[in-house]
Design a protein around this motif. Structure first.
Motif, PDB file in Angstrom:
ATOM      1  N   LEU A  20       0.851  -1.229   0.000  1.00 55.37           N
ATOM      2  CA  LEU A  20       0.000   0.000   0.000  1.00 55.37           C
ATOM      3  C   LEU A  20       0.871   1.258   0.000  1.00 55.37           C
ATOM      4  O   LEU A  20       0.613   2.218  -0.734  1.00 55.37           O
ATOM      5  CB  LEU A  20      -0.914  -0.043   1.236  1.00 55.37           C
ATOM      6  CG  LEU A  20      -2.009   1.002   1.284  1.00 55.37           C
ATOM      7  CD1 LEU A  20      -3.012   0.752   0.142  1.00 55.37           C
ATOM      8  CD2 LEU A  20      -2.741   0.943   2.633  1.00 55.37           C
ATOM      9  N   LEU A  21       1.931   1.131   0.836  1.00 52.63           N
ATOM     10  CA  LEU A  21       2.845   2.274   0.938  1.00 52.63           C
ATOM     11  C   LEU A  21       3.497   2.559  -0.428  1.00 52.63           C
ATOM     12  O   LEU A  21       3.583   3.711  -0.870  1.00 52.63           O
ATOM     13  CB  LEU A  21       3.908   1.996   1.993  1.00 52.63           C
ATOM     14  CG  LEU A  21       4.808   3.180   2.347  1.00 52.63           C
ATOM     15  CD1 LEU A  21       3.983   4.274   3.018  1.00 52.63           C
ATOM     16  CD2 LEU A  21       5.926   2.731   3.290  1.00 52.63           C
ATOM     17  N   GLU A  22       3.896   1.448  -1.059  1.00 56.80           N
ATOM     18  CA  GLU A  22       4.553   1.622  -2.377  1.00 56.80           C
ATOM     19  C   GLU A  22       3.600   2.298  -3.361  1.00 56.80           C
ATOM     20  O   GLU A  22       3.951   3.218  -4.092  1.00 56.80           O
ATOM     21  CB  GLU A  22       4.955   0.254  -2.938  1.00 56.80           C
ATOM     22  CG  GLU A  22       6.400  -0.097  -2.648  1.00 56.80           C
ATOM     23  CD  GLU A  22       6.691  -1.576  -3.031  1.00 56.80           C
ATOM     24  OE1 GLU A  22       5.981  -2.104  -3.918  1.00 56.80           O
ATOM     25  OE2 GLU A  22       7.618  -2.152  -2.451  1.00 56.80           O
ATOM     26  N   MET A  23       2.323   1.771  -3.314  1.00 53.99           N
ATOM     27  CA  MET A  23       1.314   2.343  -4.235  1.00 53.99           C
ATOM     28  C   MET A  23       1.115   3.836  -3.988  1.00 53.99           C
ATOM     29  O   MET A  23       1.077   4.664  -4.883  1.00 53.99           O
ATOM     30  CB  MET A  23      -0.027   1.623  -4.052  1.00 53.99           C
ATOM     31  CG  MET A  23      -0.212   0.440  -5.022  1.00 53.99           C
ATOM     32  SD  MET A  23      -1.643  -0.540  -4.543  1.00 53.99           S
ATOM     33  CE  MET A  23      -2.932   0.622  -4.772  1.00 53.99           C
ATOM     34  N   LYS A  24       1.016   4.137  -2.668  1.00 59.38           N
ATOM     35  CA  LYS A  24       0.780   5.562  -2.306  1.00 59.38           C
ATOM     36  C   LYS A  24       1.950   6.419  -2.749  1.00 59.38           C
ATOM     37  O   LYS A  24       1.788   7.549  -3.231  1.00 59.38           O
ATOM     38  CB  LYS A  24       0.547   5.702  -0.790  1.00 59.38           C
ATOM     39  CG  LYS A  24      -0.785   5.125  -0.333  1.00 59.38           C
ATOM     40  CD  LYS A  24      -1.918   5.965  -0.867  1.00 59.38           C
ATOM     41  CE  LYS A  24      -3.262   5.245  -0.622  1.00 59.38           C
ATOM     42  NZ  LYS A  24      -4.327   5.752  -1.403  1.00 59.38           N
ATOM     43  N   GLN A  25       3.145   5.777  -2.542  1.00 51.00           N
ATOM     44  CA  GLN A  25       4.352   6.549  -2.926  1.00 51.00           C
ATOM     45  C   GLN A  25       4.354   6.817  -4.440  1.00 51.00           C
ATOM     46  O   GLN A  25       4.680   7.911  -4.899  1.00 51.00           O
ATOM     47  CB  GLN A  25       5.601   5.773  -2.536  1.00 51.00           C
ATOM     48  CG  GLN A  25       6.047   6.162  -1.152  1.00 51.00           C
ATOM     49  CD  GLN A  25       7.245   5.309  -0.691  1.00 51.00           C
ATOM     50  OE1 GLN A  25       7.566   4.261  -1.278  1.00 51.00           O
ATOM     51  NE2 GLN A  25       7.874   5.726   0.406  1.00 51.00           N
ATOM     52  N   ALA A  26       3.935   5.747  -5.197  1.00 48.32           N
ATOM     53  CA  ALA A  26       3.885   5.913  -6.673  1.00 48.32           C
ATOM     54  C   ALA A  26       2.893   7.007  -7.045  1.00 48.32           C
ATOM     55  O   ALA A  26       3.149   7.876  -7.878  1.00 48.32           O
ATOM     56  CB  ALA A  26       3.482   4.586  -7.339  1.00 48.32           C
ATOM     57  N   GLU A  27       1.719   6.934  -6.329  1.00 45.61           N
ATOM     58  CA  GLU A  27       0.691   7.970  -6.625  1.00 45.61           C
ATOM     59  C   GLU A  27       1.223   9.352  -6.309  1.00 45.61           C
ATOM     60  O   GLU A  27       1.025  10.310  -7.055  1.00 45.61           O
ATOM     61  CB  GLU A  27      -0.562   7.707  -5.774  1.00 45.61           C
ATOM     62  CG  GLU A  27      -1.555   6.795  -6.460  1.00 45.61           C
ATOM     63  CD  GLU A  27      -2.732   6.449  -5.531  1.00 45.61           C
ATOM     64  OE1 GLU A  27      -3.064   7.258  -4.642  1.00 45.61           O
ATOM     65  OE2 GLU A  27      -3.320   5.366  -5.718  1.00 45.61           O
ATOM     66  N   LEU A  28       1.928   9.412  -5.170  1.00 48.37           N
ATOM     67  CA  LEU A  28       2.459  10.703  -4.711  1.00 48.37           C
ATOM     68  C   LEU A  28       3.480  11.253  -5.712  1.00 48.37           C
ATOM     69  O   LEU A  28       3.443  12.444  -6.062  1.00 48.37           O
ATOM     70  CB  LEU A  28       3.111  10.503  -3.342  1.00 48.37           C
ATOM     71  CG  LEU A  28       3.294  11.755  -2.518  1.00 48.37           C
ATOM     72  CD1 LEU A  28       1.921  12.363  -2.193  1.00 48.37           C
ATOM     73  CD2 LEU A  28       4.025  11.430  -1.209  1.00 48.37           C
ATOM     74  N   SER A  29       4.321  10.348  -6.174  1.00 43.07           N
ATOM     75  CA  SER A  29       5.326  10.873  -7.114  1.00 43.07           C
ATOM     76  C   SER A  29       4.680  11.279  -8.450  1.00 43.07           C
ATOM     77  O   SER A  29       5.078  12.269  -9.078  1.00 43.07           O
ATOM     78  CB  SER A  29       6.473   9.893  -7.325  1.00 43.07           C
ATOM     79  OG  SER A  29       5.999   8.652  -7.689  1.00 43.07           O
ATOM     80  N   ALA A  30       3.607  10.499  -8.828  1.00 36.06           N
ATOM     81  CA  ALA A  30       2.897  10.914 -10.060  1.00 36.06           C
ATOM     82  C   ALA A  30       2.285  12.297  -9.878  1.00 36.06           C
ATOM     83  O   ALA A  30       2.380  13.182 -10.738  1.00 36.06           O
ATOM     84  CB  ALA A  30       1.801   9.894 -10.403  1.00 36.06           C
ATOM     85  N   ALA A  31       1.648  12.455  -8.665  1.00 37.36           N
ATOM     86  CA  ALA A  31       1.024  13.766  -8.384  1.00 37.36           C
ATOM     87  C   ALA A  31       2.087  14.853  -8.368  1.00 37.36           C
ATOM     88  O   ALA A  31       1.872  15.975  -8.864  1.00 37.36           O
ATOM     89  CB  ALA A  31       0.284  13.704  -7.053  1.00 37.36           C
ATOM     90  N   ASN A  32       3.216  14.511  -7.772  1.00 37.04           N
ATOM     91  CA  ASN A  32       4.322  15.485  -7.706  1.00 37.04           C
ATOM     92  C   ASN A  32       4.774  15.910  -9.103  1.00 37.04           C
ATOM     93  O   ASN A  32       5.007  17.089  -9.365  1.00 37.04           O
ATOM     94  CB  ASN A  32       5.503  14.837  -6.976  1.00 37.04           C
ATOM     95  CG  ASN A  32       5.586  15.378  -5.564  1.00 37.04           C
ATOM     96  OD1 ASN A  32       4.988  16.382  -5.260  1.00 37.04           O
ATOM     97  ND2 ASN A  32       6.313  14.677  -4.696  1.00 37.04           N
TER      98      ASN A  32
END
Ligand code: ADP
Length: 454
Positions: A20-32
């Motif tokens: 989940l953390l990895e997914m969130k991190q991926a989402e976060l970097s996409a958003a970034n």
């Protein structure tokens, strides 16, 4: 649950959390990344906007400076215009749409010197009132209220006609008012005193000259009348003397006296007629007469000279033209004698033709009679045609020198035809012949008598 089961469950839970953390991190970097791109786009737009603002600011500055320059120019132009208006010798004023004075130059205001009320803001009706009450205008016999009303009425017209007023000091002012689209009025007050005086002087001078001319003509008329009486006596006596026994030499002298006397009488009669016309003393005596017979009589009278010169004299009187008219037969005969006499005089071979046509005017019982006298004589140059109708004017050239005359005949003829309400003109070609034409409106009487040819 056993410890191994618990550990396995815990590991699964940890693994799930890590995913989940990895997914969130991926989402976060996409958003970034998206945010970064947006920020870049924004930065670019801000840069562009800043450039635009710069340009607008520059343009604004330029417009401002242009405006300042334009304002300065307008001020200079206004100053110059006003300066020019002030230097004009004539009055100049502007009124707004409510007829209130906006401004006026010194010349306009000088008429109201000492009257402080006449300044920007004063109304046109009030100006008229002040002119009357202060006695600034000379309105002659017109009542003050009438004068004011008349000028106010004129002022209200969209395009008022110029008006000339006389000031107390004798100056004449021509008022020219021009109304603009918005209702503003530009008023010009031209000082025309000099031209009015000049015109009056000219009129007086012309009247004096005309009076002197009439006096001269009256004197000439009287003198030629006085000379004519004894001349008639001399010619008459030579007639009587010629019937007495005379030797050859005496008869020659007598004939010379008679011929000279007769020639002098012709000249005196011309001068008498001309001066009578000039002095406005020649009047026509209208009566019923036969125009065709009148023409035939003139033709008969001239027949001896026609015969002597071997010419043919023809009369062509239009068959459909009436012959009886009302007019002065004596003067008609005089006109014809002069024109036909000239045609015979200036023709050495060929013919002279008197052609009479006309258009009867049934309604008015009148007829436009058209008489043309054609000859095959010496003719004259086109540029001399205007000259021959002047008094004592003859064509001065080789061919004309052989013919005598006073140069008064055509001047008298023209005046007589004008008196009869007609016109005369000629058409001529040197060496080809000459045509004199006159047209006159004649009162008709009865139907024509049969026409004749001679
Ligand atoms: P006058 O015949 O006495 O000289 P007029 O006034 O009758 O005076 O004529 C003026 C001049 O016009 C004449 O001198 C002549 O030069 C010219 N003129 C008139 N009629 C004729 C004509 N039929 N042909 C040529 N010239 C003419």
């Amino acid at each position: 649950m056993s410890l191994a089961g618990k550990l396995a469950q815990e590991r699964r839970a940890r693994l799930a959390s890590e995913r989940l953390l990895e997914m969130k991190q991926a989402e976060l970097s996409a958003a970034n990344r998206k945010l970064g791109l947006h920020a870049m786009a924004l930065t670019k737009r801000i840069g562009e906007t800043q450039a635009e603002v710069e340009t607008v600011r520059d343009e604004n500055e330029k417009v401002k400076s242009d405006l300042t320059v334009a304002n300065a120019k307008i001020e200079v132009a206004e100053r110059r215009l006003w300066h020019s208006i002030q230097t004009i010798q004539d009055g100049f004023a502007f009124f707004d749409e409510s007829s209130c004075l906006i401004g006026a130059n010194a010349a306009y205001l000088s008429v109201f010197e000492g009257l402080e009320e006449v300044a920007p803001g004063v109304t046109y009706p009030r100006i008229l009132e002040i002119m009357i009450t202060e006695g600034l205008v000379d309105i002659g016999s017109e009542a003050p209220s009438e004068w004011q009303q008349r000028l106010l009425k004129r002022w209200a017209i969209p395009h008022p006609q110029p008006e000339v007023i006389r000031l107390w000091n004798g100056h004449y002012i021509k008022l020219i008012d021009q109304r603009g689209n918005g209702g503003d009025v530009v008023s010009l007050a031209l000082n025309i005193t000099a031209s009015v005086r000049h015109e009056a002087e000219l009129t007086a001078a012309r009247e004096r000259a005309e009076a002197a001319n009439r006096a001269k003509s009256a004197f000439l008329a009287n003198m030629s009348h006085e000379i004519r009486t004894p001349m008639n006596g001399i010619v008459g006596m030579t007639e009587l003397l010629s019937e007495t026994p005379l030797d050859e030499e005496q008869r020659l002298y007598l004939n010379t006296i008679r011929n000279s006397g007769e020639a002098l009488l012709v000249i005196i009669n011309d001068v008498l007629d001309y001066s009578k016309i000039e002095a406005d003393k020649l009047t026509l005596n209208p009566e019923q007469f036969d125009f065709e017979r009148c023409i035939l009589e003139v033709a008969m009278l001239l027949q001896p000279s026609v015969r002597d010169k071997g010419l043919t004299l023809l009369v062509d009187y239009n068959l459909f033209l009436p012959t009886l008219f009302v007019g002065d037969p004596g003067r008609v005969r005089q006109v014809l004698t002069n024109l036909v006499g000239n045609a015979v005089k200036f023709t050495s071979n060929g013919h002279v033709l008197i052609r009479v046509t006309g258009v009867p005017n049934h309604d008015a019982h009148s007829c436009d009679v058209h008489v043309a006298i054609e000859d095959t004589g010496i003719g004259i140059d086109k540029d001399k045609i205007g000259h021959i109708f002047g008094e004592f004017n003859q064509v001065e050239d080789e061919r004309n020198r052989a013919f005598d005359g006073t140069g008064l005949g055509l001047a008298i003829t023209k005046r007589l035809i004008t008196l009869m309400g007609g016109t005369i003109w000629v058409d001529s070609e040197p060496g080809q012949g000459h045509v004199s034409v006159f047209v006159s409106r004649c009162q008709r009487l009865k139907a024509r008598s049969p026409s004749r040819r001679i």
